[in-house]
Every structure is written in C-alpha cells, then in structure tokens.
Motif scaffolding. Structure first.
Motif, PDB file in Angstrom:
ATOM      1  N   PRO A   1     -21.079   0.952  -1.960  1.00 53.58           N
ATOM      2  CA  PRO A   1     -20.953   0.076  -3.125  1.00 53.58           C
ATOM      3  C   PRO A   1     -20.063  -1.125  -2.846  1.00 53.58           C
ATOM      4  O   PRO A   1     -18.976  -0.988  -2.286  1.00 53.58           O
ATOM      5  CB  PRO A   1     -20.334   0.989  -4.187  1.00 53.58           C
ATOM      6  CG  PRO A   1     -19.746   2.130  -3.439  1.00 53.58           C
ATOM      7  CD  PRO A   1     -20.562   2.305  -2.215  1.00 53.58           C
ATOM      8  N   GLN A   2     -20.562  -2.295  -3.220  1.00 57.28           N
ATOM      9  CA  GLN A   2     -19.803  -3.535  -3.079  1.00 57.28           C
ATOM     10  C   GLN A   2     -19.287  -3.915  -4.468  1.00 57.28           C
ATOM     11  O   GLN A   2     -20.060  -4.179  -5.384  1.00 57.28           O
ATOM     12  CB  GLN A   2     -20.679  -4.635  -2.495  1.00 57.28           C
ATOM     13  CG  GLN A   2     -21.199  -4.288  -1.091  1.00 57.28           C
ATOM     14  CD  GLN A   2     -22.092  -5.360  -0.519  1.00 57.28           C
ATOM     15  OE1 GLN A   2     -21.672  -6.502  -0.345  1.00 57.28           O
ATOM     16  NE2 GLN A   2     -23.332  -5.002  -0.224  1.00 57.28           N
ATOM     17  N   VAL A   3     -17.986  -3.930  -4.600  1.00 62.05           N
ATOM     18  CA  VAL A   3     -17.346  -4.023  -5.903  1.00 62.05           C
ATOM     19  C   VAL A   3     -16.500  -5.288  -5.982  1.00 62.05           C
ATOM     20  O   VAL A   3     -15.858  -5.689  -5.011  1.00 62.05           O
ATOM     21  CB  VAL A   3     -16.482  -2.772  -6.158  1.00 62.05           C
ATOM     22  CG1 VAL A   3     -15.780  -2.854  -7.506  1.00 62.05           C
ATOM     23  CG2 VAL A   3     -17.343  -1.512  -6.090  1.00 62.05           C
ATOM     24  N   SER A   4     -16.504  -5.890  -7.163  1.00 56.80           N
ATOM     25  CA  SER A   4     -15.749  -7.122  -7.398  1.00 56.80           C
ATOM     26  C   SER A   4     -14.385  -6.805  -7.998  1.00 56.80           C
ATOM     27  O   SER A   4     -14.235  -5.844  -8.771  1.00 56.80           O
ATOM     28  CB  SER A   4     -16.524  -8.032  -8.350  1.00 56.80           C
ATOM     29  OG  SER A   4     -15.709  -9.092  -8.795  1.00 56.80           O
ATOM     30  N   LEU A   5     -13.407  -7.634  -7.679  1.00 58.62           N
ATOM     31  CA  LEU A   5     -12.090  -7.547  -8.311  1.00 58.62           C
ATOM     32  C   LEU A   5     -11.944  -8.556  -9.445  1.00 58.62           C
ATOM     33  O   LEU A   5     -10.841  -8.782  -9.942  1.00 58.62           O
ATOM     34  CB  LEU A   5     -10.985  -7.766  -7.272  1.00 58.62           C
ATOM     35  CG  LEU A   5     -10.721  -6.596  -6.329  1.00 58.62           C
ATOM     36  CD1 LEU A   5      -9.785  -7.007  -5.205  1.00 58.62           C
ATOM     37  CD2 LEU A   5     -10.163  -5.393  -7.084  1.00 58.62           C
ATOM     38  N   GLY A   6     -13.057  -9.159  -9.836  1.00 58.91           N
ATOM     39  CA  GLY A   6     -13.003 -10.130 -10.931  1.00 58.91           C
ATOM     40  C   GLY A   6     -13.378 -11.516 -10.465  1.00 58.91           C
ATOM     41  O   GLY A   6     -13.880 -11.716  -9.353  1.00 58.91           O
ATOM     42  N   ASN A   7     -13.117 -12.501 -11.307  1.00 62.20           N
ATOM     43  CA  ASN A   7     -13.556 -13.869 -11.036  1.00 62.20           C
ATOM     44  C   ASN A   7     -12.660 -14.621 -10.054  1.00 62.20           C
ATOM     45  O   ASN A   7     -13.067 -15.646  -9.503  1.00 62.20           O
ATOM     46  CB  ASN A   7     -13.618 -14.661 -12.350  1.00 62.20           C
ATOM     47  CG  ASN A   7     -14.697 -14.134 -13.285  1.00 62.20           C
ATOM     48  OD1 ASN A   7     -15.719 -13.614 -12.826  1.00 62.20           O
ATOM     49  ND2 ASN A   7     -14.464 -14.237 -14.584  1.00 62.20           N
ATOM     50  N   LEU A   8     -11.445 -14.145  -9.863  1.00 61.13           N
ATOM     51  CA  LEU A   8     -10.510 -14.848  -8.995  1.00 61.13           C
ATOM     52  C   LEU A   8     -10.723 -14.473  -7.528  1.00 61.13           C
ATOM     53  O   LEU A   8     -11.174 -13.379  -7.211  1.00 61.13           O
ATOM     54  CB  LEU A   8      -9.069 -14.533  -9.397  1.00 61.13           C
ATOM     55  CG  LEU A   8      -8.664 -14.950 -10.815  1.00 61.13           C
ATOM     56  CD1 LEU A   8      -7.238 -14.485 -11.113  1.00 61.13           C
ATOM     57  CD2 LEU A   8      -8.790 -16.452 -11.007  1.00 61.13           C
TER      58      LEU A   8
ATOM     59  N   ALA B   1      -6.708  -4.123  -5.283  1.00 60.29           N
ATOM     60  CA  ALA B   1      -7.757  -3.109  -5.163  1.00 60.29           C
ATOM     61  C   ALA B   1      -7.193  -1.703  -5.336  1.00 60.29           C
ATOM     62  O   ALA B   1      -7.727  -0.895  -6.106  1.00 60.29           O
ATOM     63  CB  ALA B   1      -8.460  -3.234  -3.818  1.00 60.29           C
ATOM     64  N   VAL B   2      -6.118  -1.388  -4.621  1.00 59.41           N
ATOM     65  CA  VAL B   2      -5.538  -0.050  -4.720  1.00 59.41           C
ATOM     66  C   VAL B   2      -5.048   0.216  -6.142  1.00 59.41           C
ATOM     67  O   VAL B   2      -5.311   1.281  -6.720  1.00 59.41           O
ATOM     68  CB  VAL B   2      -4.383   0.129  -3.716  1.00 59.41           C
ATOM     69  CG1 VAL B   2      -3.688   1.470  -3.941  1.00 59.41           C
ATOM     70  CG2 VAL B   2      -4.893   0.056  -2.282  1.00 59.41           C
ATOM     71  N   ALA B   3      -4.364  -0.758  -6.733  1.00 57.86           N
ATOM     72  CA  ALA B   3      -3.837  -0.575  -8.089  1.00 57.86           C
ATOM     73  C   ALA B   3      -4.963  -0.352  -9.089  1.00 57.86           C
ATOM     74  O   ALA B   3      -4.863   0.512  -9.977  1.00 57.86           O
ATOM     75  CB  ALA B   3      -2.996  -1.790  -8.488  1.00 57.86           C
TER      76      ALA B   3
ATOM     77  N   ALA C   1       0.842  -1.208   0.000  1.00 57.91           N
ATOM     78  CA  ALA C   1       0.000   0.000   0.000  1.00 57.91           C
ATOM     79  C   ALA C   1       0.872   1.251   0.000  1.00 57.91           C
ATOM     80  O   ALA C   1       0.559   2.245  -0.674  1.00 57.91           O
ATOM     81  CB  ALA C   1      -0.925  -0.011   1.210  1.00 57.91           C
ATOM     82  N   THR C   2       1.955   1.204   0.753  1.00 60.01           N
ATOM     83  CA  THR C   2       2.891   2.329   0.786  1.00 60.01           C
ATOM     84  C   THR C   2       3.523   2.541  -0.582  1.00 60.01           C
ATOM     85  O   THR C   2       3.609   3.666  -1.086  1.00 60.01           O
ATOM     86  CB  THR C   2       3.987   2.092   1.841  1.00 60.01           C
ATOM     87  OG1 THR C   2       3.378   1.957   3.128  1.00 60.01           O
ATOM     88  CG2 THR C   2       4.977   3.252   1.872  1.00 60.01           C
ATOM     89  N   GLU C   3       3.961   1.460  -1.206  1.00 59.35           N
ATOM     90  CA  GLU C   3       4.575   1.561  -2.528  1.00 59.35           C
ATOM     91  C   GLU C   3       3.598   2.120  -3.559  1.00 59.35           C
ATOM     92  O   GLU C   3       3.998   2.827  -4.493  1.00 59.35           O
ATOM     93  CB  GLU C   3       5.074   0.192  -2.980  1.00 59.35           C
ATOM     94  CG  GLU C   3       6.260  -0.319  -2.171  1.00 59.35           C
ATOM     95  CD  GLU C   3       6.641  -1.743  -2.541  1.00 59.35           C
ATOM     96  OE1 GLU C   3       6.135  -2.258  -3.548  1.00 59.35           O
ATOM     97  OE2 GLU C   3       7.455  -2.343  -1.815  1.00 59.35           O
ATOM     98  N   LEU C   4       2.313   1.824  -3.384  1.00 62.11           N
ATOM     99  CA  LEU C   4       1.297   2.283  -4.329  1.00 62.11           C
ATOM    100  C   LEU C   4       0.833   3.713  -4.052  1.00 62.11           C
ATOM    101  O   LEU C   4       0.079   4.278  -4.832  1.00 62.11           O
ATOM    102  CB  LEU C   4       0.104   1.327  -4.316  1.00 62.11           C
ATOM    103  CG  LEU C   4       0.349  -0.020  -4.999  1.00 62.11           C
ATOM    104  CD1 LEU C   4      -0.748  -1.013  -4.652  1.00 62.11           C
ATOM    105  CD2 LEU C   4       0.446   0.151  -6.513  1.00 62.11           C
ATOM    106  N   GLY C   5       1.262   4.294  -2.939  1.00 63.35           N
ATOM    107  CA  GLY C   5       1.024   5.712  -2.717  1.00 63.35           C
ATOM    108  C   GLY C   5      -0.159   6.095  -1.860  1.00 63.35           C
ATOM    109  O   GLY C   5      -0.548   7.261  -1.845  1.00 63.35           O
TER     110      GLY C   5
END
Length: 246
Positions: free
Chosen positions: A215-222, A233-235, A98-102
């Motif tokens: 809002p409940q959001v999906s990150l895809g099928n995996l 999620a952050v990316a 998370a830190t690396e992603l800002g």
C-alpha cells in the motif's frame, strides 16, 4: 531527567556501583554530579532505579536506591522504520525522533535515489546505534531500538510475516485514514514503515510496490523533508493503531 543504562550486576543490595570508565566520566566529569544529587538508572530487565549519590571516588560512584519499579516507557507495538539513508544531520534526526517515538527497529534502506554511498552506510552502523542509545537515555525509554544492517529496496526485502506501508508524496493509493479503515493492520501486526530519500522513490520502486501490492499511503497535502516524514509517518501510524477504524 535522563536515565543511565546499567547491567543488573551493578546493583549491590540497596546500592548501585558505577565503575565503567565511560559512564563514570559522563556522570562525574561531564555532568559534574555531586554527592546527594538524584540519579536515574535502568537495567536490561527494564527495571528503573531512582537513587541518591552516596559517594564519588576517583574511579567509582556509589548511589543508594530509594525506589525501583518496572518501567512502563515502551510501546506494545512492533514497528520497524525502514528509511532511505539520508545526509548526516537528517539521518541523525530521523534516528533520534524514531527512538523517541518508540520504534523497535531502525532499518537503513538503500534506494535508487539514495544520496549516501553503500561504503559509507556500512561504516556508520555503530554510530547510528549510539545515536539511538543516547536518545533512549534522554527520553527515559525502557527498551533500546536496534539499528539493523542496511538492505536494498528490492523483492528480497519484503517478507510475508510483516505488514508494509510505503509513504509517498504523490499518486498515493490511500490517505492514512482510508488505509486504516480498509486494512486488517492492528497492534499485533509486525509493521514496517517505508520512507524514501530526499529525491523520492524511483519509477522502478513505485512499480515494485504495485507489483507486490504494497500500500502506498499519503501523509496529506504537504510535502515533507525525508527526516520530517519519518517522524510524521511513525506518529500517525501510532495514532491510527490507537484509535482503530473510524
């Protein structure tokens, strides 16, 4: 090359003097830096300094500044990662990435299925801030994320000032693409990304999201491990903010 965090008072003309014991030991003893080698520093004003080591004594290091400039290595987005506290190794990775992603803030979250006791969470705050600080040095980030005091996932957690996104494994309201197409969220928003524990959110928490229209959001099928979900999620939110509606 990692950079080291200093106070601007350490800058003396065209030299930087390192006298703090911890930083001195890290540079001179742990890294075994020699005279003539390059060192990078950054101060509280987000000014980056490229220096050459001029002199190493028994307690101080003097480096000559060869270049200085405002650092651009920070995001212009206000993102807080609110993640259910994980087991030590996974928590370490979640904070580091998370830190690396800002992200601006990291908020440890106590959820119904959280595997870590509150008494342990209280004792870990200082250690987690140090993990974030070490990650800042490695990725040459200009600003330091704040590890906030932990909170419980209940109605009191939510504030109208923020835009919340709860990432869930199943029964999501939207895909991430649909969410960005339908929402007014943008780079000026104060965004809170909510990630659950290894065991997922409880039914009470799902009901809470629905009641408050989070809002409940999906990150895809995996299905991701919780620490991986934080990174993904952050990316993806950063990508969505950069690319806007499609």
């Amino acid at each position: 090359m990692p950079h080291f965090i200093i106070n601007s008072t350490a800058v003396e003309g065209c030299y930087i003097r390192v006298s703090g014991k911890e930083l001195y030991n890290h540079i001179a003893k742990a890294m075994r830096v020699k005279e003539g080698e390059t060192l990078m520093f950054i101060d509280e004003n987000e000014v980056q300094y490229k220096t050459l080591v001029d002199k190493i004594s028994s307690s101080e290091i003097y480096t000559k500044v060869v270049d200085s400039y405002p650092s651009f290595r920070k995001l212009d987005v206000d993102i807080t990662l609110a993640q259910a506290v994980l087991k030590p190794d996974a928590q370490f990775l979640a904070i580091q990435k998370a830190t690396e992603l800002g992200v601006k803030n990291i908020l440890p979250l106590v959820t119904d299925n959280c595997v870590v006791r509150e008494s342990i969470i209280k004792a870990k705050a200082e250690k987690w801030q140090k993990i974030a600080l070490e990650s800042v040095k490695q990725c040459e980030r200009a600003d330091i994320p704040v590890v906030l005091p932990y909170e419980k996932l209940n109605k009191d957690f939510f504030d109208k000032e923020y835009k919340y996104i709860a990432f869930v494994e199943r029964d999501a309201d939207y895909s991430l693409k649909e969410f960005f197409n339908l929402t007014e969220i943008n780079k000026e928003s104060k965004i809170v990304i909510i990630i659950g524990p290894e065991g997922g959110f409880s039914q009470r928490e799902f009901d809470l999201f629905k009641e408050l229209e989070i809002p409940q959001v999906s990150l895809g099928n995996l299905i991701y491990r919780a620490d991986t979900a934080c990174t993904v999620a952050v990316a993806n939110v950063l990508f969505g903010l950069e690319n806007g509606k499609s």
